[in-house]
Design a protein around this motif. Sequence first.
Motif, short mmCIF file in Angstrom:
data_model
loop_
_atom_site.label_atom_id
_atom_site.label_comp_id
_atom_site.label_asym_id
_atom_site.label_seq_id
_atom_site.Cartn_x
_atom_site.Cartn_y
_atom_site.Cartn_z
N ARG A 1 -4.42 0.26 5.95
CA ARG A 1 -5.01 0.48 4.62
C ARG A 1 -6.29 1.30 4.77
NH1 ARG A 1 -6.44 -4.27 6.74
NH2 ARG A 1 -8.46 -5.24 6.28
N THR B 1 -2.07 4.26 -2.99
CA THR B 1 -2.90 5.25 -2.29
C THR B 1 -3.55 6.20 -3.29
OG1 THR B 1 -1.38 5.13 -0.41
CG2 THR B 1 -2.90 6.99 -0.46
N PHE C 1 0.87 -1.18 0.00
CA PHE C 1 0.00 0.00 0.00
C PHE C 1 0.91 1.23 0.00
CE2 PHE C 1 -4.65 0.55 0.87
CZ PHE C 1 -4.69 1.92 0.59
N LEU D 1 -8.65 -6.07 -1.92
CA LEU D 1 -8.09 -6.02 -0.57
C LEU D 1 -8.88 -6.90 0.39
CD1 LEU D 1 -7.11 -2.26 -0.19
CD2 LEU D 1 -5.63 -4.20 -0.70
#
Length: 564
Positions: free
Chosen positions: A57, A8, A3, A267
């Motif tokens: 996350r 992002t 991540f 995810l």
Amino acid sequence: MSFDGLFTHAMAKELQPLVGGRVNKITQPYNNEVILTIRANRKNWPLLLSANPQFARVQITQIPYENPKVPTNFTMTLRKYLASATLQALTQVANDRVLHLDFSTRDELGDDLSLRLVVEIMARHSNITLVNLKTGKIIDLIRHVGPDQDRFRTLLPGAPYVPAPAQDKIDPFTDDTRGYRELMKTTDVPLAQLLQRHYQGLAGDSAKELAARLSAGDADAAWNDFFAALDHPQPTITTGAKVNFSALPYQTHEGTQQTFASLSEMLDAFYAQKAEHDRVRTQGDNLIRPLKTLIERDEKKQKKLQQTLKDTEKADDYRIRGEILTTYLAQVKRGDTSVTLPNFYDDMKPLKISLSNQLSPSKNAQKYFSRYQKLRNAVAYVNEQMKQNQAELDYLTGIMAQIEIASPKDLDDIRTELQDGGYLKAHKQGKKAPKHKIAKPEEFYASDGTKIWVGKNNLQNDQLTLHKAAKTDIWLHAKDVPGSHVIIDSAKPSDKTLMEAAMLAAYFSKSRASANVQVDWIEVKKIRKPNGAKPGFVVYEGQRTVVVTPDEAVVERLRHQPTM
């Protein structure tokens, strides 16, 4: 791809539909994680903000979470300030792993109030901070960091909010200097390392992928295509020697690739089991530690009992010495510390016998007979003690194995069972404390749509087998090892369904990591629980056995109802 800043960037773009939405629910299922449910575009979006040191996350999650009965102070603060607040903007700071969620609301006097939720995705330094934009001061954080922990900035309620130290690097999304061309001229340092040093937000695997693309042909076109693609990601999990996720299919990730409809969906698939196991390990620590102590105690006791049993093998030696002394009493003098006499049990070979010089010859003989009788009497007692101790040891190691396969919601069942059994002290509650409600067994689906239930601990196993299942349903269990009770919701399942249920029974057992696991199966009506048996213990006869090798990929597939 970890991540990193690139991921992002892609995630911030995916979350833009939430902007303009209103917060209608705030929960904190775990210490380092918050879920803001935002109502936007006539839909509820569960936005997960995680400051977990290993799995930090931000994403939309569809995984159901059990909420704690008592909200944390941070949860109460968020509810006070953000309940019904409107998300005005969601932006990334440069290309860093920092997201700003800006909210507008009203304070207690009805005046406008601007708030910012800062999410820093930085491994063990990850944090979620609520800031009053007018004063620039911190209202509260999910992790408090005092000056003794961080000299650069104090992260405590009431302190001015100081951003994380900025890196002296260039944002690759805004760089129009084509600086990578100069980097490509350097030959003594790998291009991936140079890209990481020069540009912000590139993790190691992202830098390697970018370097490979730049080196493959037209560097300018490769650069433009790579960063443009991040605005239209193709979420990918690559399974090989290592499992990786990325916003794009990475050529440098070797293995089988699976694509997903969104970054958040990917995810959920990637972190579901990893994050859940971490939560179980963290929340179950107050179960694991006393269990380990109890298991170690029983293991030591079993060794001592085994030694005592071994000592009883000397019983006949004491009897023989007593009988020889009795036969040759006339040849034994008081005060002797030993005597050598013929052994009529071994061809009259001489046998040296130790004596107490404080006892008469006949008393010495009686002493050997007493030792013999004591050891003989101990055999039955020791065998019974070993049987009981081994049963308890098997029971406790079985519970330890259940914690390994448990979901966070299953831990309360295990804690209740240990408290009821006297292995853990129960917390004092009021007279009207509610009766513990056993969590539901996990539900799976065979390829043909048949439901399969899996009990994840002893209380669930009893509830599932003895109360929930129909008498004609099929029951399965890994043979001779601790594991889950598995029920097929069918009297006559297909062979494929039977093998899939057996796969679940093997996977949710102590033999999860083994190959060729034997699994018993039988009708529920033939299962019997003996009176006084511990939770989860049943007996049966007439079972049949199949052999399977646990496969996590198959188990994951069975979690989802097939499209018929």
